[in-house]
Each structure stands twice: as C-alpha cells, then as structure tokens.
Scaffold this active site. Structure first.
Site, PDB file in Angstrom:
ATOM      1  N   LYS A   1      34.350  70.300  51.422  1.00 11.87           N
ATOM      2  CA  LYS A   1      35.686  71.002  50.475  1.00 11.87           C
ATOM      3  C   LYS A   1      35.539  71.986  51.624  1.00 11.87           C
ATOM      4  CE  LYS A   1      38.808  72.888  47.268  1.00 11.87           C
ATOM      5  NZ  LYS A   1      39.015  74.407  47.117  1.00 11.87           N
TER       6      LYS A   1
ATOM      7  N   ASP B   1      39.032  68.315  45.632  1.00  9.40           N
ATOM      8  CA  ASP B   1      38.810  69.789  44.084  1.00  9.40           C
ATOM      9  C   ASP B   1      40.075  69.369  42.880  1.00  9.40           C
ATOM     10  OD1 ASP B   1      41.764  70.367  44.854  1.00  9.40           O
ATOM     11  OD2 ASP B   1      41.125  72.660  45.871  1.00  9.40           O
TER      12      ASP B   1
ATOM     13  N   TRP C   1      48.524  70.868  47.639  1.00  8.16           N
ATOM     14  CA  TRP C   1      47.568  72.426  46.921  1.00  8.16           C
ATOM     15  C   TRP C   1      48.686  73.765  46.762  1.00  8.16           C
ATOM     16  CZ3 TRP C   1      46.482  77.612  46.721  1.00  8.16           C
ATOM     17  CH2 TRP C   1      45.678  77.442  45.658  1.00  8.16           C
TER      18      TRP C   1
END
Length: 160
Positions: free
Chosen positions: A37, A68, A140
């Site tokens: 990540k 995540d 995100w």
C-alpha cells in the site's frame, strides 16, 4: 527513481528490498501475498506530482488499489462488498482483527478485486484506459465525504 529506471514495478521492488516499512504482505492459504500500500501511494504520488525527469513513470498501470480500511468501508456501504455474518459482527462491534489474519487479508484482497472490477467497468463505459490507482484515489476521497457508514475494520498495523 533513476535506479529503478523510472519503472513503477522496479521501484516497487526497490522499496520492498531497501525499506522494511514498505514490506506490506502476509501469508494466506500457505501462499505469500503482497499489498504494498505505502509503496504504491508513493509511486503514484511521484508519477502524478513531479514533472519529467522525476515523475511520469512507466508501468503505473500495474499499480493496484491501496488496500487499507477506508475503501472496504465505502465498498461495504455501497453494497458492492459484502462480509459474512461473523465478520460483520466483529467489525460492527469494533473488535480488533489480528494483523495478517485470514479476515484481514481477505478484506484487503477483496478490496483490490472490487477496485479492479470498477476500473474495468469504467474503461468499457468511457472507452479509454483507466488506472486502478486513479479509481482507488477517487474512492478514498469519496469515503472521506460519506457519512453514516458502518465502522471500518480495525487492525493494529503500521501498513495502513
């Protein structure tokens, strides 16, 4: 960047071998899996932020979603990622999942898979190349502005 010859894949390998903080992976069903990540975020940011000769890396289309906690939370909220009843109970009661547990790795792997499916749909709809990292970033940012979502999964880790 120069040592990696401006190649995203080579840069990922260099970050993994040179910096322990970028070694994001685990074992699942007796196979080693990698999420990387932090490395993918760094590479994506370099590619988009810096002009040539620093930025504009090759092979950035090989980057995946940055698995995540926020993306699976949003995907669950939207109904495109579903958890088993047991996992839902654990997450909704805010119990901590063990790092590298099958639940954690399945959530992270499923996040990458769903992100890739969204990318393919968008490519087909708009008839142009779309990078997984760009879908990741859009999701995100969308998650940050979405209210009334169920809790995200909790894991004690420095990887995300």
């Amino acid at each position: 960047i120069d040592e990696a010859e401006h190649d995203a894949g080579k840069m990922m390998n260099l970050l993994y071998t040179s910096f322990p903080a970028f070694r994001d992976g685990g074992n699942y069903l007796d196979k080693q899996v990698f999420f990387m990540k932090k490395a993918q975020i760094l590479i994506g940011d370099i590619d988009r932020t810096f002009p040539i000769p620093i930025g504009k890396l090759t092979n950035t289309e090989k980057l995946t979603a940055c698995a995540d906690y926020r993306l699976p939370q949003l995907m669950r909220h939207l109904g495109i990622l579903k958890y088993s009843e047991d996992l839902s109970t654990i997450i909704d009661s805010r119990k901590i999942l063990e790092k590298d547990s099958s639940y954690e790795i399945e959530i992270r792997g499923s996040t990458i898979k769903v992100n890739e499916e969204i990318r393919k749909i968008l490519e087909g709809k708009f008839s142009q190349s779309i990078k997984a990292i760009d879908v990741n970033d859009f999701l995100w940012i969308s998650a940050k502005g979405t209210e009334n979502m169920k809790p995200y999964h909790l894991v004690r880790t420095t990887m995300y």
